[in-house]
Design a protein around this motif. Structure first.
Motif, PDB file in Angstrom:
ATOM      1  N   ASP A 108     -50.736 -19.527  10.603  1.00 57.84           N
ATOM      2  CA  ASP A 108     -49.909 -19.924  12.208  1.00 57.84           C
ATOM      3  C   ASP A 108     -48.773 -20.154  11.447  1.00 57.84           C
ATOM      4  N   ALA A 109     -49.142 -21.357  11.398  1.00 56.17           N
ATOM      5  CA  ALA A 109     -47.552 -21.938  10.792  1.00 56.17           C
ATOM      6  C   ALA A 109     -47.986 -22.715   9.219  1.00 56.17           C
ATOM      7  N   ALA A 110     -47.179 -22.759   7.630  1.00 52.03           N
ATOM      8  CA  ALA A 110     -47.633 -23.278   7.208  1.00 52.03           C
ATOM      9  C   ALA A 110     -45.917 -24.679   7.386  1.00 52.03           C
ATOM     10  N   ILE A 111     -46.159 -25.978   7.303  1.00 53.50           N
ATOM     11  CA  ILE A 111     -45.161 -27.041   7.317  1.00 53.50           C
ATOM     12  C   ILE A 111     -45.336 -27.610   6.041  1.00 53.50           C
ATOM     13  N   ALA A 112     -43.481 -27.194   5.399  1.00 47.57           N
ATOM     14  CA  ALA A 112     -43.160 -28.550   4.082  1.00 47.57           C
ATOM     15  C   ALA A 112     -42.018 -29.572   4.258  1.00 47.57           C
ATOM     16  N   LEU A 113     -43.248 -30.146   4.029  1.00 53.28           N
ATOM     17  CA  LEU A 113     -42.053 -32.000   4.389  1.00 53.28           C
ATOM     18  C   LEU A 113     -41.578 -31.949   2.759  1.00 53.28           C
ATOM     19  N   GLU A 114     -40.163 -32.042   2.957  1.00 52.27           N
ATOM     20  CA  GLU A 114     -39.176 -32.650   2.491  1.00 52.27           C
ATOM     21  C   GLU A 114     -38.157 -33.801   2.213  1.00 52.27           C
ATOM     22  N   ALA A 115     -38.472 -34.206   1.256  1.00 48.30           N
ATOM     23  CA  ALA A 115     -38.128 -36.048   0.962  1.00 48.30           C
ATOM     24  C   ALA A 115     -37.523 -35.996  -0.483  1.00 48.30           C
ATOM     25  N   PRO A 116     -36.689 -36.855  -0.961  1.00 45.69           N
ATOM     26  CA  PRO A 116     -36.361 -36.612  -1.936  1.00 45.69           C
ATOM     27  C   PRO A 116     -37.407 -37.947  -3.069  1.00 45.69           C
ATOM     28  N   PHE A 117     -36.865 -37.404  -4.802  1.00 52.44           N
ATOM     29  CA  PHE A 117     -37.656 -37.859  -5.346  1.00 52.44           C
ATOM     30  C   PHE A 117     -38.152 -39.379  -5.195  1.00 52.44           C
ATOM     31  N   ASP A 118     -36.556 -39.924  -4.826  1.00 53.10           N
ATOM     32  CA  ASP A 118     -36.498 -41.728  -5.298  1.00 53.10           C
ATOM     33  C   ASP A 118     -37.200 -41.937  -3.745  1.00 53.10           C
ATOM     34  N   GLU A 119     -37.146 -41.319  -2.801  1.00 58.32           N
ATOM     35  CA  GLU A 119     -37.861 -41.987  -1.457  1.00 58.32           C
ATOM     36  C   GLU A 119     -39.422 -41.922  -1.598  1.00 58.32           C
ATOM     37  N   LEU A 120     -40.169 -40.885  -2.080  1.00 58.02           N
ATOM     38  CA  LEU A 120     -41.851 -40.570  -2.579  1.00 58.02           C
ATOM     39  C   LEU A 120     -41.576 -41.448  -3.767  1.00 58.02           C
ATOM     40  N   LEU A 121     -40.977 -41.953  -4.669  1.00 63.35           N
ATOM     41  CA  LEU A 121     -41.361 -43.182  -5.486  1.00 63.35           C
ATOM     42  C   LEU A 121     -42.048 -44.481  -5.458  1.00 63.35           C
ATOM     43  N   ARG A 122     -40.504 -45.016  -4.253  1.00 59.34           N
ATOM     44  CA  ARG A 122     -40.854 -45.195  -3.157  1.00 59.34           C
ATOM     45  C   ARG A 122     -42.316 -46.011  -2.043  1.00 59.34           C
ATOM     46  N   ARG A 123     -42.196 -44.891  -1.867  1.00 61.34           N
ATOM     47  CA  ARG A 123     -43.302 -44.624  -0.974  1.00 61.34           C
ATOM     48  C   ARG A 123     -45.178 -45.379  -1.668  1.00 61.34           C
ATOM     49  N   ILE A 124     -45.127 -44.117  -2.899  1.00 66.65           N
ATOM     50  CA  ILE A 124     -46.033 -44.428  -3.502  1.00 66.65           C
ATOM     51  C   ILE A 124     -46.150 -46.087  -3.737  1.00 66.65           C
ATOM     52  N   CYS A 125     -45.271 -46.713  -4.631  1.00 68.73           N
ATOM     53  CA  CYS A 125     -45.798 -47.917  -5.140  1.00 68.73           C
ATOM     54  C   CYS A 125     -45.852 -49.004  -4.132  1.00 68.73           C
ATOM     55  N   ASP A 126     -45.707 -48.168  -2.518  1.00 72.16           N
ATOM     56  CA  ASP A 126     -45.856 -49.341  -1.006  1.00 72.16           C
ATOM     57  C   ASP A 126     -47.517 -49.135  -0.969  1.00 72.16           C
ATOM     58  N   ARG A 127     -47.812 -47.990  -1.119  1.00 73.69           N
ATOM     59  CA  ARG A 127     -49.058 -47.959  -0.644  1.00 73.69           C
ATOM     60  C   ARG A 127     -49.988 -48.379  -0.368  1.00 73.69           C
ATOM     61  N   VAL A 128     -50.730 -48.710   0.072  1.00 75.29           N
ATOM     62  CA  VAL A 128     -52.483 -49.818   0.274  1.00 75.29           C
ATOM     63  C   VAL A 128     -53.153 -47.793   0.832  1.00 75.29           C
ATOM     64  N   GLU A 129     -54.724 -48.532   0.432  1.00 71.49           N
ATOM     65  CA  GLU A 129     -55.813 -47.799   1.577  1.00 71.49           C
ATOM     66  C   GLU A 129     -56.627 -48.580   2.238  1.00 71.49           C
ATOM     67  N   CYS A 130     -57.119 -48.653   2.852  1.00 72.68           N
ATOM     68  CA  CYS A 130     -58.098 -49.012   3.995  1.00 72.68           C
ATOM     69  C   CYS A 130     -59.675 -49.115   2.941  1.00 72.68           C
ATOM     70  N   LEU A 131     -60.559 -50.113   2.282  1.00 74.95           N
ATOM     71  CA  LEU A 131     -61.440 -49.517   0.953  1.00 74.95           C
ATOM     72  C   LEU A 131     -62.393 -49.091   1.675  1.00 74.95           C
ATOM     73  N   THR A 132     -62.614 -49.404   3.274  1.00 81.12           N
ATOM     74  CA  THR A 132     -63.501 -48.715   4.227  1.00 81.12           C
ATOM     75  C   THR A 132     -63.500 -47.428   5.131  1.00 81.12           C
ATOM     76  N   CYS A 133     -62.405 -47.780   5.985  1.00 77.15           N
ATOM     77  CA  CYS A 133     -62.273 -46.807   6.918  1.00 77.15           C
ATOM     78  C   CYS A 133     -61.269 -45.686   6.685  1.00 77.15           C
ATOM     79  N   ARG A 134     -60.382 -46.216   4.804  1.00 80.60           N
ATOM     80  CA  ARG A 134     -59.534 -45.232   5.052  1.00 80.60           C
ATOM     81  C   ARG A 134     -58.433 -44.832   5.088  1.00 80.60           C
ATOM     82  N   TRP A 135     -57.947 -45.888   6.231  1.00 82.85           N
ATOM     83  CA  TRP A 135     -56.684 -45.805   7.357  1.00 82.85           C
ATOM     84  C   TRP A 135     -55.876 -46.280   5.380  1.00 82.85           C
ATOM     85  N   SER A 136     -54.347 -45.380   5.380  1.00 82.97           N
ATOM     86  CA  SER A 136     -53.884 -46.000   4.672  1.00 82.97           C
ATOM     87  C   SER A 136     -52.289 -45.759   5.720  1.00 82.97           C
TER      88      SER A 136
END
Ligand code: AP5
Ligand code: MG
Length: 214
Positions: A108-136
């Motif tokens: 039905d649809a292909a959704i493409a999310l768009e964000a600039p490279f610097d914002e992506l890099l900032r998010r990657i450096c800030d991301r954490v994930e729960c080792l048990t329930c996988r909340w991110s």
């Protein structure tokens, strides 16, 4: 409703995929999460995938396509699904169209999310994930002592959230996934969503873009 979510690493595919599947009552598959589970469990798939994820590459199509086919057989209840991270290459996009048309279904649809490279890099450096329930989420969302806000277990960065790995994943995205986005655009199925606003704002934009299809 059958939807695929496309976008570079850290554009919010997982965040929005979980929200969208919950809002519309659809199934949800993150191929990246499925691979990480296999790596943790030390399955044969996990053993093949581990070195490729460690360097930020994509897995071969002939490994990923059967995984998707198997998931569809077990999870296509008729209500539909959201795929996060598949297809990532043109052979995978062709494979998905073939699987669906063999069953008289279509995307039905292909959704493409768009964000600039610097914002992506900032998010990657800030991301954490729960080792048990996988909340991110982001570090600022953790309780004191790096504790998951959902299940009160420890959370940590993902193994592949290192800058060099992220840059490699981004190169794979440009070379192999941008052609998929172009393919869905040319076949009239692409919906592009700016993903730089808040998570809720992006979720609302996705839902409203789908309104005429629901
Ligand atoms: P995968 O796990 O899919 O990784 P990815 O594509 O690199 O994407 P990420 O999960 O890193 O980011 P995301 O877009 O889900 O963003 P998120 O919501 O977490 O795949 C991993 C690997 O598996 C691949 O590299 C490849 O090796 C392999 N693989 C998987 N599928 C494959 C396939 N089909 N073929 C071949 N290989 C395959 O958000 C990121 C962060 O930003 C989070 O902290 C989040 O809280 C935050 N955030 C999200 N939205 C916002 C917002 N609006 N504002 C502020 N922060 C936000
Ligand atoms: Mg993800």
């Amino acid at each position: 409703m059958r939807i695929v979510l496309l976008g570079p690493p850290a554009s919010g595919k997982g965040t929005q995929g979980r929200k969208l599947s919950a809002s519309l009552g659809l199934g949800y598959l993150s191929t990246g999460a499925l691979l990480r589970e296999n790596i943790e469990e030390g399955t044969p798939l996990g053993l093949s995938a581990a070195p490729i994820l460690a360097r930020g590459g994509y897995l071969p199509d002939d490994l990923m396509c059967p995984i998707l086919a198997d998931w569809l057989i077990k999870n296509d209840s008729g209500k539909g699904w959201v795929l996060d991270g598949f297809p990532r290459s043109m052979p995978q996009a062709d494979f998905l169209d073939r699987c669906l048309s063999e069953n008289g279904a279509s995307l039905d649809a292909a959704i493409a999310l768009e964000a600039p490279f610097d914002e992506l890099l900032r998010r990657i450096c800030d991301r954490v994930e729960c080792l048990t329930c996988r909340w991110s989420g982001q570090r600022s969302e953790l309780s004191k002592g790096n504790i998951c806000p959902k299940c009160v277990s420890p959370a940590a960065p993902r193994d592949d959230d290192r800058e060099e790995n992220f840059r490699n994943r981004h190169v794979e995205f440009i070379n192999l996934t941008i052609p998929v986005i172009d393919f869905y655009r040319s076949s009239g199925r692409l919906i592009s969503i700016p993903a730089t606003g808040t998570k809720d704002k992006t979720a609302a934009a996705i839902l409203s873009s789908l309104e005429f299809k629901i």
